[in-house]
Design an enzyme around this catalytic site. Structure first.
Site, PDB file in Angstrom:
ATOM      1  N   LYS A 135      -6.953  18.471 -18.310  1.00 55.05           N
ATOM      2  CA  LYS A 135      -7.419  17.068 -18.338  1.00 55.05           C
ATOM      3  C   LYS A 135      -7.608  16.594 -19.782  1.00 55.05           C
ATOM      4  O   LYS A 135      -7.109  15.543 -20.167  1.00 55.05           O
ATOM      5  CB  LYS A 135      -8.750  16.915 -17.583  1.00 55.05           C
TER       6      LYS A 135
ATOM      7  N   GLU B  99     -20.172  16.777 -22.552  1.00 48.52           N
ATOM      8  CA  GLU B  99     -19.161  17.621 -23.196  1.00 48.52           C
ATOM      9  C   GLU B  99     -19.805  18.848 -23.831  1.00 48.52           C
ATOM     10  O   GLU B  99     -20.946  18.794 -24.271  1.00 48.52           O
ATOM     11  CB  GLU B  99     -18.469  16.833 -24.310  1.00 48.52           C
ATOM     12  N   ARG B 100     -19.026  19.923 -23.933  1.00 43.52           N
ATOM     13  CA  ARG B 100     -19.483  21.058 -24.737  1.00 43.52           C
ATOM     14  C   ARG B 100     -19.310  20.679 -26.206  1.00 43.52           C
ATOM     15  O   ARG B 100     -18.360  19.990 -26.559  1.00 43.52           O
ATOM     16  CB  ARG B 100     -18.637  22.293 -24.427  1.00 43.52           C
TER      17      ARG B 100
END
Length: 489
Positions: free
Chosen positions: A165, A191-192
């Site tokens: 993705k 998000e990381r």
């Protein structure tokens, strides 16, 4: 963090904390009760920021902390300046990375002399919306042919973990800057930090950062901050659309984490959960965000949203509610990824409301239908091939399988953003070249070329060139290991 000193201090009212339960804070005010969505400041140096979500009675409000609440205690004073959360807008924000409060987090010089705008805005009225359907070209063959995107529309990128993705999103950013000369805004929800850092450096190396704005609400941040980062990014996008009349590509990674943050906030606020533990107000919250993304007479915000599908289950309420807002759905398949067919798009499950003769034209529509039909028939024949082998099929079916396999490989594409990993130069293919290639494959023009010649190429001319080199034996061309396994199958 944004402190109260950055805001005008006029008409400040003072309250007092009466309870702290994790991120949920109850505050008492003697008079002038803050309205919903007002931001309150508390803690040492007023570094802790709380957003009011409920008025409990004439003197009490309940809010959710947008920053960690360590060190908060009962009796601490709370300042209310009557304002809502706001973010900077304008040309100065280009090429910068922000958090939900509008603070820069890219370790460069802080912004100065800039305008701030409230993140809670109304969607554009129907009278201002454009009624004309236009196609948004991405330069990615599989999407432009079979799943055309709408300018000013919303496209969903559905897939489980690790099917590509984020790679597809970054490729679209790259192509948007090169093709449309527009503005890209990347909004990372949950998000990381590793992904954020990698994306920032990749965009910098690809020299597209100067036409981009990045905003992150990371995984380790409280749910209140993650829940508001989408609205903050959208406010920046609306400035470029409405004030500068530019087209904006808004990439959201990941809209599921927005719903998840809303679920956490709802649980913390004590609301009764709905189906599968989701918040009862999920549809309303999602609509408030999605309805602001629109094509107006000033410009368009085209949004591409990655949607994490829990356990690859497309009937999950989060996926179902997101589907209802989209004009195109791009479904990524783990099976395609395992076969080495990138982008790993399931072409039969993906669809677009733009794929009608009135919008994309008769030739494009008929070609897309023929490609889908060929791939669907090949899918039906796969069981027979697995049991009896390709030799047992009729000549007509064997030709169909050959066409389908060449089409599958032709619709793979090397990306600019993966050059450093794959060693294959990225390709941007126009819609006309992509349609010509598919038309010629369907006409059996290349049945003498090996299947591998169509794998990871741009235009059909690349396949002819690759096939010639392979046949002459002048190079040791070999398909990838995954591709080899697929061909043997």
């Amino acid at each position: 963090m944004a402190t109260v000193s950055q805001h005008k201090k006029k008409s400040i009212s003072i309250g007092k904390i009466i309870s702290v339960r994790g991120s949920v804070v109850d505050v008492w005010f003697e008079n002038k009760l803050p309205s919903i969505y007002t931001v309150l400041y508390t803690g040492i140096d007023k570094q802790i920021i709380i957003e009011v979500l409920t008025q409990l009675d004439a003197n009490h409000v309940r809010g959710i902390a947008l920053t960690p609440t360590q060190g908060l205690a009962r009796g601490m004073s709370v300042e209310n300046d009557g304002k809502q959360l706001s973010v900077p807008v304008g040309k100065k924000i280009m090429g910068r990375m922000f958090d939900v409060f509008g603070n820069t987090i890219d370790l460069l010089e802080p912004l100065s002399n800039y305008e701030r705008r409230n993140i809670h805005q109304s969607p554009p009225p129907l009278a201002k919306r454009s009624t004309k359907s236009e196609i948004f070209e991405t330069g990615i063959k599989a999407i432009d042919i079979l799943i055309p995107l709408e300018r000013g529309g919303k496209a969903g990128l559905f897939g489980g973990a690790g099917v590509g993705k984020t790679v597809l999103l970054t490729e679209m950013i790259h192509n948007m800057v090169g093709r449309n000369k527009g503005v890209s805004i990347f909004c990372g929800i949950g998000e990381r930090c590793r992904e954020g850092q990698e994306l920032y450096h990749d965009m910098k190396e690809a020299d597209v950062l100067k036409n981009m704005v990045m905003m992150f609400g990371q995984m380790n941040e409280p749910p209140g901050a993650r829940f508001r980062v989408g609205h903050a990014a959208l406010t920046m996008a609306e400035y470029f659309r409405d004030d500068e009349h530019r087209d904006v590509l808004l990439l959201i990674d990941n809209i599921f984490r927005f719903i998840q943050a809303g679920m956490e906030v709802s649980g913390l606020m004590g609301q009764m959960p709905s189906r599968l533990g989701y918040q009862p107000t999920m549809e309303t919250e999602l609509s408030k965000l999605e309805e602001r993304i629109a094509n107006t007479d000033a410009g368009a915000i085209t949004s591409i949203q990655a949607v994490y599908v829990p356990a690859d289950d497309l009937t999950d309420p989060a996926a179902v509610h997101t589907f209802s807002h989209l004009s195109a759905s791009i479904v990524l398949s783990r099976k395609k990824a395992s076969e080495g067919l990138y982008p790993a798009i399931d072409l039969l499950q993906s669809n677009s409301k733009m794929a009608t003769p009135g919008i994309i034209g008769e030739r494009h529509y008929q070609l897309a239908q023929k490609i889908r039909q060929t791939l669907a028939q090949y899918e039906e024949l796969k069981d027979i091939i697995a049991m009896l082998g390709l030799e047992q099929l009729s000549v007509i079916d064997r030709n169909l399988v050959n066409r389908a396999r060449r089409l599958e490989r032709f619709l793979t594409q090397p990306f600019f953003t993966t050059e450093q990993f794959s060693g294959i130069k990225g390709k941007d293919v126009s819609l006309k070249e992509a349609l010509d290639g598919c038309e010629r494959i369907l006409a059996d023009e290349f049945k003498d070329l090996p299947e591998s010649a169509f794998y990871m190429i741009g235009t059909i001319e690349d396949a002819i060139e690759k096939g010639k080199i392979n046949n002459n034996g002048s190079t040791n061309f070999k398909p990838s290991t995954k591709e080899n396994e697929t061909i043997k199958k």
